[in-house]
Each structure stands twice: as structure tokens, then as C-alpha cells.
Design an enzyme around this catalytic site. Structure first.
Site, PDB file in Angstrom:
ATOM      1  N   LYS A   1       8.226  -2.612   2.410  1.00 46.40           N
ATOM      2  CA  LYS A   1       7.270  -3.413   3.196  1.00 46.40           C
ATOM      3  C   LYS A   1       7.826  -4.832   3.361  1.00 46.40           C
ATOM      4  O   LYS A   1       9.004  -5.011   3.556  1.00 46.40           O
ATOM      5  CB  LYS A   1       5.880  -3.346   2.536  1.00 46.40           C
ATOM      6  CG  LYS A   1       5.368  -1.899   2.507  1.00 46.40           C
ATOM      7  CD  LYS A   1       4.073  -1.713   1.777  1.00 46.40           C
ATOM      8  CE  LYS A   1       4.267  -1.590   0.290  1.00 46.40           C
ATOM      9  NZ  LYS A   1       3.083  -1.162  -0.441  1.00 46.40           N
TER      10      LYS A   1
ATOM     11  N   ASP B   1      -0.180   2.739  -5.930  1.00 44.43           N
ATOM     12  CA  ASP B   1      -1.490   2.728  -5.251  1.00 44.43           C
ATOM     13  C   ASP B   1      -1.979   4.131  -4.871  1.00 44.43           C
ATOM     14  O   ASP B   1      -3.183   4.395  -4.856  1.00 44.43           O
ATOM     15  CB  ASP B   1      -1.499   1.793  -4.024  1.00 44.43           C
ATOM     16  CG  ASP B   1      -0.375   2.048  -3.042  1.00 44.43           C
ATOM     17  OD1 ASP B   1       0.522   2.853  -3.352  1.00 44.43           O
ATOM     18  OD2 ASP B   1      -0.367   1.426  -1.961  1.00 44.43           O
TER      19      ASP B   1
END
Ligand code: BGC
Length: 460
Positions: free
Chosen positions: A155, A191
Site C-alpha cells: 500500500k 486485518d
């Protein structure tokens, strides 16, 4: 419109193609799990040391840290057994400015430790050492639940001196540098795992977690006997697939478009996370922008005139896609804001481009999820499987259409999607709670074994 459609053909993946992609992923998953093949595998299949999903008896107070996007969050979570509820008692958000995302690891962890300190002060928690779960949404090689080595940043992050290091150690060092508080044990959580675990408290058939947000990834419960890199044959372990890396060895070359290649080349991590770059929120807007630029160059849009904004990287935000899909009025507003001169046909074409890019994302995700679901079914030797997937991420929430494709891609499985609320934060608390429950159970088991031995002695 016919000419426009011609340019969009490479994004339209047939059901046959999606099935092929799913078969490729199945093979890559096996490679990732293998003892001798994992180090070369594009799909990393990382053991998480999470050995069970919630059974509803978990309870207690926990701290949860959550880092994965542009913010860092600290939460105080209470798990209440009687009401089968997880309650966020309080939380604090700290923005991570770009210079920290691209700075040194020391700066990043000092920032996190400062934010945690402020939260503990505000909650009067500095004297207590609550068990802590840390959701860290990047690929990590876990050695144990509290030892987690960052393989690489993904990311928007690229902090120096963290790749190859133990994240727990870096956090503890930053806290010691401050010296105003201390922490006890830390459970490291991806996550996807947090999402699976927090949904798992509500629905105990949940054994898959999936994120389609800034990045994309999924985890699921695998049979221990197939996890060749961790000792033991019994029971299950959650595997963090890191499916974002699918295609990094060139296996998706046939479906990559010229636009995907530009997105990759101009990203901060070229060659990394090929599959993610076709699917997730960090990249979808940029793909749309590049397609619009190309159509304009071909004089199929905006009378051949691009605006300064459209020419600038990342100005077409991913959130515009769902807004434009919602209605032409939004499309008109956004095009005007981007300084473009448009007519009604332009607005329709832009909407078609948005739909095409978001459907491809949804269909690719569906193909990948189908692979996982079908693997669980085959692992258990079942003709049919009914299961629940915990999901999170803005791209999923805005485009739930991937559900439609699942029926065709995994015909033997019936899948329920459970949208997680605050999963990556609360899930870290749940991972910690389950680990405590398992530790307690095994202590009780040992004690009762000990008592049986005693009785045995007395009898003999
Ligand atoms: C990371 C994963 C994470 C996913 C979703 C990816 O870039 O590699 O670990 O689960 O983003 O946040």
C-alpha cells in the site's frame, strides 16, 4: 460507444477465464503451504498461529492497536461473555502523515508509541498492563503469535529499517525510548484475521476473513496437516494467504492490461502485489484515470481535450467510481470538478468505464474467494459446504456485487457474507481473548492430567 467498448474488452473476463484464474491460485496456494516451495511462492500462505475461532466463552478487557491505512488507532475493547458482545469502550485515532509513511521505522514507531501513551493517559490506564492485540495489515512472517517479521511494505508505506525486522520488538523499543509506560504481551494480527475473528464471535461458522479496501487479502482456517511449515498435525491454523501477491511471478500476464502495467510501473513498489493492483482501492481510481486519458487521446471522450487535473496522477479518486455508478448527476459534478468539458455521452462513457473497472475487481475477488471456499470443502471431503465469510473494506462495502459471481465460481458452496464493523480493531482483542482461553484450557487439562496421575499412584 462501440469504439469505446472495443478498448474495454481486455477488462472483461469471461467465466471461463475466471475459472482458470481460480485454478492457478489453487496451485499457488499449495506451493505457498509447502515446506520446500514456500520461499519462492508468490502467494505466501503465512501461518498466523491463530489456532481456533471464538467459541463464545471469551471475556475480558483488552487494548487493540490497528495500523494498516493512513491512520493508526488505539482501542480499549471489552468482551462480554453474558451478552456475547464486544464493546469498544473508547478509541483514539492518530493520522499518519505521508512523511512518516515514507520516513524511518524509528519515526513511525515513535509516533505510534506517542499516540498510545496519550490514549493510556486519557483513559487512566497507564498503571494497568492489559493484554494487547496489534493489527498490522502487512505481510509478516510469524514465528509465534508475538513475533512477527515484516516481509515487505505494501500500500502507501515504505519506512526504512523495518522490512526483515520483528515488529513487536520495534514497538517495544519505541515504548522503552519514552520510558513513561510499559506493555505486557502483544498478539500480532493481520486485518483479515481480525475481521474473521470479530465476525466469528457473532457467527461461529465464520472461518474466512476478507478485506477489499486500500489493499486486498484473505485468510481462512486450514488443516494443520497441510501447514507443512509448522510442527503438528492436529487441529487447524488460520492462514493469511496474502493473495495480493498473486501474479508477482508473471502468472497473470495474460489478463494484465496496458493500464495495469502503467499502474505497477509508476507505483512505489513495482513488481509487488500484482493482483492487489487490479482490485483494491489504492489503485482502481488510477486505472480509471488512465483509461479515460487513453479514450480522450483517441478522441472518444471530451472532444479530445484532457484537463490538467485528469493529466495528474491519482487525481481520480477511487471513491468517485462508486459515486459515478450511483448516478449520472454525480458523474457530471465530478467531471466538472476535474475541469473537464463534457456532454451527456461523455458522462455515460465515464460511467461505463467505472462499471467495467469495478466489475473486474469484483469478479477477480470472487474467483479468489471461490478458490478458498472450495479448498475448505475439499479439505473436509464434503460434497457441499455452507460457510460464512467476514468481510471489511470500503471497496467491498460500495460494490458488493462480487456476491453474484460466487454462485457460478463455487457452485458446491453456499456462502454467507457478514460485513464486519470495526473488525480489524476489535478482532485483535478477540485473537488475544481466544489465545488466553486456549492457554487456560491447556493449563486446566495439564492440571487434570496431573491429578489423574496422582490418583493412579494412590490406587496402585
Ligand atoms: C497487505 C495485507 C493486508 C491487505 C488489506 C495488503 O496490502 O499485504 O497484509 O491484509 O493489504 O489491508
Amino acid at each position: 460507444l462501440k469504439c469505446v467498448k472495443q478498448h474495454l474488452i481486455p477488462f472483461r473476463l469471461s467465466l471461463e477465464k475466471l475459472k482458470e484464474v481460480s485454478t492457478r491460485l489453487r496451485k499457488d496456494m499449495i506451493r505457498g503451504l509447502g515446506k520446500h516451495t514456500h520461499h519462492r511462492a508468490a502467494v505466501k500462505m503465512l501461518p498466523t498461529f491463530v489456532r481456533a475461532t471464538p467459541d463464545g466463552t471469551e471475556k475480558g478487557d483488552f487494548l487493540a492497536l490497528d495500523l494498516g491505512g493512513t491512520n493508526f488507532r488505539v482501542l480499549h475493547v471489552r468482551v462480554m461473555e453474558e451478552e456475547q458482545k464486544m464493546v469498544k469502550m473508547d478509541s483514539q485515532l492518530c493520522a499518519i502523515p505521508q512523511e512518516i509513511m515514507l520516513g524511518t521505522g524509528e519515526q513511525l514507531f515513535d509516533h505510534i508509541a506517542a499516540c498510545l501513551s496519550e490514549f493510556l493517559d486519557s483513559q487512566n490506564l497507564k498503571g494497568q498492563t492489559l493484554p494487547m492485540g496489534f493489527t498490522f495489515s502487512f505481510p509478516c512472517e510469524q514465528k509465534e503469535i508475538d513475533k512477527s517479521i515484516l516481509i515487505r511494505w505494501t500500500k502507501g508505506f515504505n519506512c526504512s529499517g523495518v522490512e526483515g525486522e520483528d515488529v513487536v520488538k520495534l514497538l517495544k523499543e519505541a515504548i522503552h525510548r519514552r520510558g513513561d509506560y510499559d506493555i505486557s504481551s502483544v498478539a500480532m494480527v493481520n486485518d483479515t484475521v481480525g475481521t474473521m475473528m470479530s465476525c466469528g464471535y457473532r457467527d461461529q461458522t465464520c472461518e474466512i476473513g476478507m478485506i477489499i479496501g486500500t489493499g486486498t487479502n484473505a485468510c481462512y482456517m486450514e488443516e494443520m496437516k497441510n501447514v507443512k511449515r509448522v510442527e503438528g498435525e492436529d487441529g487447524q491454523m488460520c492462514i493469511n494467504t496474502e493473495w495480493g501477491g498473486f501474479g508477482d511471478d508473471g502468472s497473470l500476464e495474460d489478463i494484465l492490461t496496458e493500464f495495469d502495467k502503467v499502474v505497477d510501473r509508476t507505483s512505489i513498489n513495482p513488481g509487488v502485489h500484482t493482483f492487489e493492483k487490479m482490485i483494491s482501492g489504492m489503485y482502481l481510481g488510477e486505472i480509471v484515470r488512465l483509461v479515460l486519458m487513453k479514450l480522450t487521446e483517441k478522441k472518444l471522450l471530451f472532444k479530445g481535450e484532457v484537463s490538467e487535473a485528469l493529466r495528474t496522477k491519482e487525481t481520480f479518486e477511487t471513491k468517485f467510481i462508486s459515486m459515478i455508478e450511483d448516478g449520472l448527476e454525480n458523474a457530471k459534478k465530478i467531471l466538472t470538478e476535474l475541469g473537464l468539458t463534457w456532454d451527456l455521452v461523455d458522462a455515460r462513457v465515464v460511467r461505463l468505464v467505472c462499471e467495467t473497472i469495478s466489475s473486474r475487481s469484483a469478479r477477480l475477488c470472487a474467483a479468489a474467494l471461490a478458490t478458498i471456499v472450495d479448498r475448505i470443502r475439499a479439505n473436509r471431503g464434503l460434497p457441499h459446504l455452507k460457510t460464512t465469510v467476514g468481510v471489511d473494506g470500503t471497496v467491498y462495502k460500495k460494490h458488493p456485487k462480487m456476491q453474484l459471481s460466487m454462485h457460478f465460481l463455487a457452485p458446491d458452496c453456499k456462502i454467507k457474507f457478514l460485513v464486519s464493523e470495526d473488525g480489524s480493531g476489535k478482532g485483535a482483542a478477540m485473537v488475544t481473548a481466544v489465545a488466553q482461553r486456549l492457554a487456560l484450557q491447556s493449563r486446566l487439562l495439564e492440571e487434570s492430567d496431573g491429578e489423574e496421575d496422582e490418583e493412579e499412584k494412590v490406587r496402585s
